[in-house]
Write a protein that holds these residues in place. Structure first.
Motif, PDB file in Angstrom:
ATOM      1  N   VAL A 104       3.733 -11.799   1.883  1.00 16.95           N
ATOM      2  CA  VAL A 104       2.773 -11.235   2.131  1.00 16.95           C
ATOM      3  C   VAL A 104       1.371 -11.823   1.551  1.00 16.95           C
ATOM      4  O   VAL A 104       0.183 -11.944   2.037  1.00 16.95           O
ATOM      5  CB  VAL A 104       2.782  -9.564   1.536  1.00 16.95           C
ATOM      6  N   ASP A 105       1.516 -11.976   0.118  1.00  9.60           N
ATOM      7  CA  ASP A 105       0.341 -12.726  -0.745  1.00  9.60           C
ATOM      8  C   ASP A 105       0.155 -13.956   0.092  1.00  9.60           C
ATOM      9  O   ASP A 105      -1.234 -14.271   0.051  1.00  9.60           O
ATOM     10  CB  ASP A 105       0.965 -13.093  -2.012  1.00  9.60           C
TER      11      ASP A 105
ATOM     12  N   GLN B 214      -4.077  -3.150  12.412  1.00  8.35           N
ATOM     13  CA  GLN B 214      -4.089  -2.636  11.201  1.00  8.35           C
ATOM     14  C   GLN B 214      -2.836  -3.114  10.496  1.00  8.35           C
ATOM     15  O   GLN B 214      -1.698  -2.854  10.946  1.00  8.35           O
ATOM     16  CB  GLN B 214      -3.998  -1.303  10.941  1.00  8.35           C
ATOM     17  N   TRP B 215      -3.035  -3.935   9.305  1.00  8.56           N
ATOM     18  CA  TRP B 215      -1.645  -4.543   8.648  1.00  8.56           C
ATOM     19  C   TRP B 215      -1.454  -3.737   7.389  1.00  8.56           C
ATOM     20  O   TRP B 215      -2.550  -3.835   6.405  1.00  8.56           O
ATOM     21  CB  TRP B 215      -1.769  -6.028   8.396  1.00  8.56           C
ATOM     22  N   LEU B 216      -0.445  -3.147   7.244  1.00  8.67           N
ATOM     23  CA  LEU B 216      -0.085  -2.254   5.841  1.00  8.67           C
ATOM     24  C   LEU B 216       1.055  -2.803   5.287  1.00  8.67           C
ATOM     25  O   LEU B 216       2.212  -2.726   5.844  1.00  8.67           O
ATOM     26  CB  LEU B 216      -0.263  -0.831   6.044  1.00  8.67           C
ATOM     27  N   ALA B 217       0.905  -3.365   4.091  1.00  4.12           N
ATOM     28  CA  ALA B 217       2.341  -3.834   3.431  1.00  4.12           C
ATOM     29  C   ALA B 217       2.776  -2.435   2.560  1.00  4.12           C
ATOM     30  O   ALA B 217       2.081  -2.245   1.602  1.00  4.12           O
ATOM     31  CB  ALA B 217       1.781  -4.927   2.431  1.00  4.12           C
ATOM     32  N   LEU B 218       3.770  -1.831   3.108  1.00  2.54           N
ATOM     33  CA  LEU B 218       4.122  -0.779   2.422  1.00  2.54           C
ATOM     34  C   LEU B 218       5.708  -1.025   1.895  1.00  2.54           C
ATOM     35  O   LEU B 218       6.459  -1.876   2.163  1.00  2.54           O
ATOM     36  CB  LEU B 218       4.454   0.098   3.728  1.00  2.54           C
TER      37      LEU B 218
ATOM     38  N   ILE C  72      20.418   5.695   0.889  1.00  2.00           N
ATOM     39  CA  ILE C  72      20.652   4.421   0.257  1.00  2.00           C
ATOM     40  C   ILE C  72      19.351   4.067  -0.208  1.00  2.00           C
ATOM     41  O   ILE C  72      18.322   4.113   0.651  1.00  2.00           O
ATOM     42  CB  ILE C  72      21.311   3.406   1.496  1.00  2.00           C
ATOM     43  N   PRO C  73      19.159   3.796  -1.500  1.00  4.49           N
ATOM     44  CA  PRO C  73      17.674   3.653  -1.926  1.00  4.49           C
ATOM     45  C   PRO C  73      17.644   1.983  -1.750  1.00  4.49           C
ATOM     46  O   PRO C  73      18.444   0.958  -1.646  1.00  4.49           O
ATOM     47  CB  PRO C  73      17.929   3.666  -3.758  1.00  4.49           C
ATOM     48  N   ILE C  74      16.342   1.556  -1.407  1.00  2.43           N
ATOM     49  CA  ILE C  74      15.949   0.311  -1.208  1.00  2.43           C
ATOM     50  C   ILE C  74      14.646  -0.059  -2.028  1.00  2.43           C
ATOM     51  O   ILE C  74      13.626   0.564  -2.092  1.00  2.43           O
ATOM     52  CB  ILE C  74      15.443   0.324   0.552  1.00  2.43           C
ATOM     53  N   ASN C  75      14.914  -1.134  -2.550  1.00  3.65           N
ATOM     54  CA  ASN C  75      13.882  -1.661  -3.581  1.00  3.65           C
ATOM     55  C   ASN C  75      13.328  -3.409  -3.200  1.00  3.65           C
ATOM     56  O   ASN C  75      14.291  -4.024  -2.531  1.00  3.65           O
ATOM     57  CB  ASN C  75      14.333  -1.684  -4.815  1.00  3.65           C
ATOM     58  N   ASP C  76      12.561  -3.863  -3.771  1.00  7.52           N
ATOM     59  CA  ASP C  76      11.930  -4.949  -3.570  1.00  7.52           C
ATOM     60  C   ASP C  76      12.151  -5.681  -2.056  1.00  7.52           C
ATOM     61  O   ASP C  76      12.384  -6.826  -1.938  1.00  7.52           O
ATOM     62  CB  ASP C  76      12.899  -5.963  -4.320  1.00  7.52           C
ATOM     63  N   LEU C  77      11.607  -4.786  -1.211  1.00  9.96           N
ATOM     64  CA  LEU C  77      11.522  -4.805  -0.042  1.00  9.96           C
ATOM     65  C   LEU C  77       9.882  -4.794   0.721  1.00  9.96           C
ATOM     66  O   LEU C  77       9.776  -3.398   0.603  1.00  9.96           O
ATOM     67  CB  LEU C  77      12.559  -4.410   0.969  1.00  9.96           C
ATOM     68  N   ILE C  78       9.249  -5.370   1.212  1.00 13.21           N
ATOM     69  CA  ILE C  78       8.157  -4.695   1.871  1.00 13.21           C
ATOM     70  C   ILE C  78       8.224  -4.616   3.329  1.00 13.21           C
ATOM     71  O   ILE C  78       8.887  -5.502   4.113  1.00 13.21           O
ATOM     72  CB  ILE C  78       6.908  -6.008   1.790  1.00 13.21           C
ATOM     73  N   PHE C  79       7.892  -3.551   3.724  1.00 16.13           N
ATOM     74  CA  PHE C  79       7.798  -3.182   5.351  1.00 16.13           C
ATOM     75  C   PHE C  79       6.345  -3.358   5.607  1.00 16.13           C
ATOM     76  O   PHE C  79       5.488  -2.679   5.617  1.00 16.13           O
ATOM     77  CB  PHE C  79       8.331  -1.643   5.678  1.00 16.13           C
TER      78      PHE C  79
END
Length: 295
Positions: free
Chosen positions: A264-265, A279-283, A155-162
């Motif tokens: 996130v911003d 460590q914080w990574l917006a992926l 399943i593709p996932i778009n417009d979501l930040i992990f």
């Protein structure tokens, strides 16, 4: 001829999808492969500097295992330059990326021309379950079941930040598995299965609020493993008003919160100030999976 192989990191389980659900993320292990007189792995980043530089490297071992499966006793000697920004032993699929990299390495060096289905069967047999290797190979979110035979959907996932929240310490998978219960009662199993079923449906429909709700109800592993992770409850409470939900990535200790770029911003700098040693990574989700190109 030389090659460049890009393998995405992964996060697994997403709460109740224990050993069966994984998502590829835009954090990569990269191999630059060129013919040589002998095998050598050259680390270009800190994340891989502790790994063996010779045939003891896991990537080579996996590649040789694939070679033997198809009747070859060895792999053509190569120099492999490694770049990785995937932290080791943090629950972001570093070992799974090595497995996929080893399979890709054997495929290009021996011109096996394996299909993605063949590669996935090999990778899952090595790993024992598909939750990390499948998305690393295929991209997107992969939901799979393995019992000597593999069934899966992507399943593709778009417009979501992990948003990965990575503590400054490791947690070995063996340690994280040791705290899990040996069995569930029938009633507990029904409840756990129901949560996992609704979680899967929420992913398929892109209902992130519902998925976040189900993450809190996981019976399989999070309530046991979070005891191994200092600040787990405090971190989840810190972010919960602004996000869809937070889960333990793989075996941990990384926590991942599902959110949006706007959140996130707005909030990330404040969260970092509260836990500056993390460590914080917006992926984002990598929907492509492993990519191999002729250099």
């Amino acid at each position: 001829m030389s090659w460049v192989i890009h393998v995405p990191a992964t996060t697994a389980n997403l709460g109740a999808g224990f050993d069966s659900i994984g998502v590829a993320l835009n954090l990569y292990l990269t191999l630059e492969v060129a013919p040589s007189d002998e095998w050598e792995f050259i680390a270009l980043t800190e994340e891989v500097k502790a790994l063996p530089t010779d045939k003891q490297n896991l990537i080579y071992k996996i590649g040789r295992k694939v070679a033997k499966k198809f009747g070859y006793q060895s792999l053509p000697p190569s120099t492999v330059r490694l770049t990785s920004h995937i932290p080791l032993a943090r629950g972001l699929g570093s070992s799974a990326t090595a497995i996929i990299a080893g399979i890709e390495l054997a495929d290009v060096l021996l011109e096996l021309n394996l299909s993605k289905s063949e590669k996935l069967e090999i990778a899952t047999a090595i790993e024992g379950h598909p939750d990390n290797v499948a998305p690393s190979l295929l991209g997107g979110c992969v939901i799979g079941h393995y019992d000597q035979q593999l069934d899966w959907i992507q399943i593709p996932i778009n417009d979501l930040i992990f948003l990965a929240i990575i503590p400054p310490y490791e947690l070995k998978t063996t340690q994280a598995r040791a705290v899990l219960p040996k069995s569930f009662s029938y009633q507990e199993s029904v409840q756990a299965s129901a949560v996992a079923n609704v979680s899967t449906a929420a992913i398929c429909q892109g209902d992130w609020d519902l998925l976040g709700k189900m993450m809190k109800k996981d019976h399989f592993h999070q309530s046991y493993r979070k005891k191994l992770i200092p600040h787990y409850d405090e971190v989840t409470q810190l972010v919960e008003k602004d996000v869809y939900g937070t889960f333990l990535s793989g075996a941990g200790p990384t926590m991942i919160t599902l959110t949006t770029k706007a959140v996130v911003d707005r909030q990330l700098d404040n969260w970092k100030k509260t836990y500056p040693n993390f460590q914080w990574l917006a992926l984002e989700v990598d929907n492509q999976g492993v990519v191999t190109k002729v250099n």
